[in-house]
Write a protein that holds these residues in place. Structure first.
Motif, PDB file in Angstrom:
ATOM      1  N   UNK A   1       9.242  -6.037  21.938  1.00 16.23           N
ATOM      2  CA  UNK A   1       8.926  -5.495  20.612  1.00 16.23           C
ATOM      3  C   UNK A   1       8.864  -3.964  20.674  1.00 16.23           C
ATOM      4  N   UNK A   2       9.548  -3.280  19.745  1.00 13.19           N
ATOM      5  CA  UNK A   2       9.627  -1.818  19.810  1.00 13.19           C
ATOM      6  C   UNK A   2       8.233  -1.198  19.850  1.00 13.19           C
ATOM      7  N   UNK A   3       8.054  -0.250  20.736  1.00  9.29           N
ATOM      8  CA  UNK A   3       6.781   0.460  20.801  1.00  9.29           C
ATOM      9  C   UNK A   3       5.693  -0.281  21.551  1.00  9.29           C
ATOM     10  N   UNK A   4       5.917  -1.559  21.865  1.00 12.55           N
ATOM     11  CA  UNK A   4       4.846  -2.336  22.506  1.00 12.55           C
ATOM     12  C   UNK A   4       4.696  -1.992  23.979  1.00 12.55           C
ATOM     13  N   UNK A   5       5.801  -1.627  24.596  1.00  8.28           N
ATOM     14  CA  UNK A   5       5.766  -1.498  26.054  1.00  8.28           C
ATOM     15  C   UNK A   5       6.134  -0.098  26.519  1.00  8.28           C
ATOM     16  N   UNK A   6       5.519   0.303  27.630  1.00  8.82           N
ATOM     17  CA  UNK A   6       5.944   1.520  28.335  1.00  8.82           C
ATOM     18  C   UNK A   6       6.843   1.077  29.471  1.00  8.82           C
TER      19      UNK A   6
END
Ligand SMILES: Nc1ncnc2c1ncn2[C@@H]1O[C@H](COP(=O)(O)OP(=O)(O)O)[C@@H](O)[C@H]1O
Ligand SMILES: [Mg+2]
Length: 338
Positions: free
Chosen positions: A60-65
């Motif tokens: 999911x966009x923005x969920x993970x580094x």
């Protein structure tokens, strides 16, 4: 040496959650060669799916580094803009996901679902796309593909549906297939047929395959190389014969002892006691230490790094090799030359 088909270098994936940072994948590196299958094995929650979802930019966009590099034929996919990744997914990397029901639209004929992929990516005419869909169904061993193409998913058996999903993954002739637990929902006979099909596609088309499974038995008959993951880290990595005939990490040895073998049958199964740790605030030292029969004092304080045992075989374990539990070389059931 030529550039590998897929090389993952130092991949780390972290999720920020209200409970803390989940370190789902930590410094994972591996290679997939053309015409070979990399088996990726580990208990549920060990970071297998997240690794390959990250590789495909499907988290999911923005969920993970995400850190590291995902090199497909030497090109780092992580630097591609999301829109450019759409051209890679499906066309260059075919995907077969864990949940077969959600991969198919229940109200669309299976032939149309495959043809739509061809039309979207290759801009083919309706007739051409349909012909390629039928050819793809034929190449995954579906009898009467013309008739089957006109059916809906619910008219097919679980094994046939999985073949349709594989047809969707290969219809654009990708260089690599990533199959995440493709047989978990199937019974053992159908599982063996699907694994054989994936293996045959690898040989026939010279493509690379990543086969993710929680079970070493599942990958044993088809993997050329194997990574064993535990709590988001690689604990052992080698050729299939390294891992199945000479496993050196106590976790891999434990996984092998807990599957039936031709020699010992089910009577000698030894499950690994305990369960994997939370990926939030992993303990210092080796994540497997609390469950490890070979544990020594330093395992709870020092973190093992991957160390070469032979040129093809690495493991991450602080216990001197001679003090680790030696399991007899064993061949899991359903493998070998039977
Ligand atoms: N979107 C997310 N947010 C937070 N944690 C996640 C997310 N997706 C996966 N995780 C966590 O990452 C870890 C690895 O998950 P996964 O890769 O799915 O494991 P598996 O090896 O079973 O495929 C799990 O602890 C899971 O809860
Ligand atoms: Mg998974």
């Amino acid at each position: 040496m030529s550039t590998p088909l897929l090389e993952i270098r130092g991949l780390s994936v972290r999720f920020r959650t209200p409970d803390g940072v989940v370190c789902a994948v930590d410094q994972l590196s591996c290679v997939v060669e053309r015409g070979q299958t990399l088996g990726v094995v580990g208990e549920s929650g060990s970071g297998k799916s997240v690794t390959f979802l990250a590789a495909l930019q499907l988290l999911p966009p923005g969920a993970a580094e995400i850190e590291g590099q995902i090199l497909l034929n030497g090109e780092n996919l992580l630097t591609r803009a999301p829109a450019q990744m759409q051209a890679v997914r499906g066309a260059r990397i075919g995907m077969i996901f864990q949940d077969p029901m959600s991969a198919l639209h229940p109200l669309m004929r299976v032939g149309d679902q495959i043809a739509e992929i061809v039309r979207t990516h290759a801009g083919a005419s309706r007739a051409k796309a349909h012909a390629r869909a039928v050819a793809a169904l034929r190449s995954v061993g579906i009898p009467n593909p013309d008739t089957r193409a006109r059916q809906y998913p619910h008219e097919l058996s679980g094994g046939m549906r999985q073949r349709v999903i594989i047809a969707m993954a290969i219809v654009l002739e990708p260089e690599l297939i990533i199959a995440d637990e493709p047989t978990t929902a199937l019974d053992t006979t159908v599982e063996a047929q699907i694994l054989e099909l994936i293996d045959e596609l690898k040989v026939r088309r010279g493509i690379g395959v990543v086969l993710v499974s929680h079970s070493l038995a599942t990958i044993s008959s088809v993997a050329d190389t194997v990574i064993v993951m535990y709590a988001g880290r690689v604990v052992e990595y080698g050729t299939a014969s390294d891992i199945f005939s000479d496993p050196t990490h106590p976790y891999t040895q434990g996984l092998l002892s807990s599957i039936p073998t031709i020699d010992h049958g089910r009577g000698h199964l030894v499950p690994i006691p305990g369960s994997p740790p939370s990926l939030i605030d992993l303990p210092a030292g080796c994540s497997f230490a609390p469950r490890c029969v070979a544990r020594i004092e330093m395992c709870t304080t020092e973190r093992p790094t991957l160390t070469a045992r032979t040129p093809t075989h690495v493991d991450a374990c602080l216990v001197p090799p001679s003090a680790r539990r030696i399991t007899p070389a064993s061949v899991p059931a359903g493998t070998g030359d039977q």
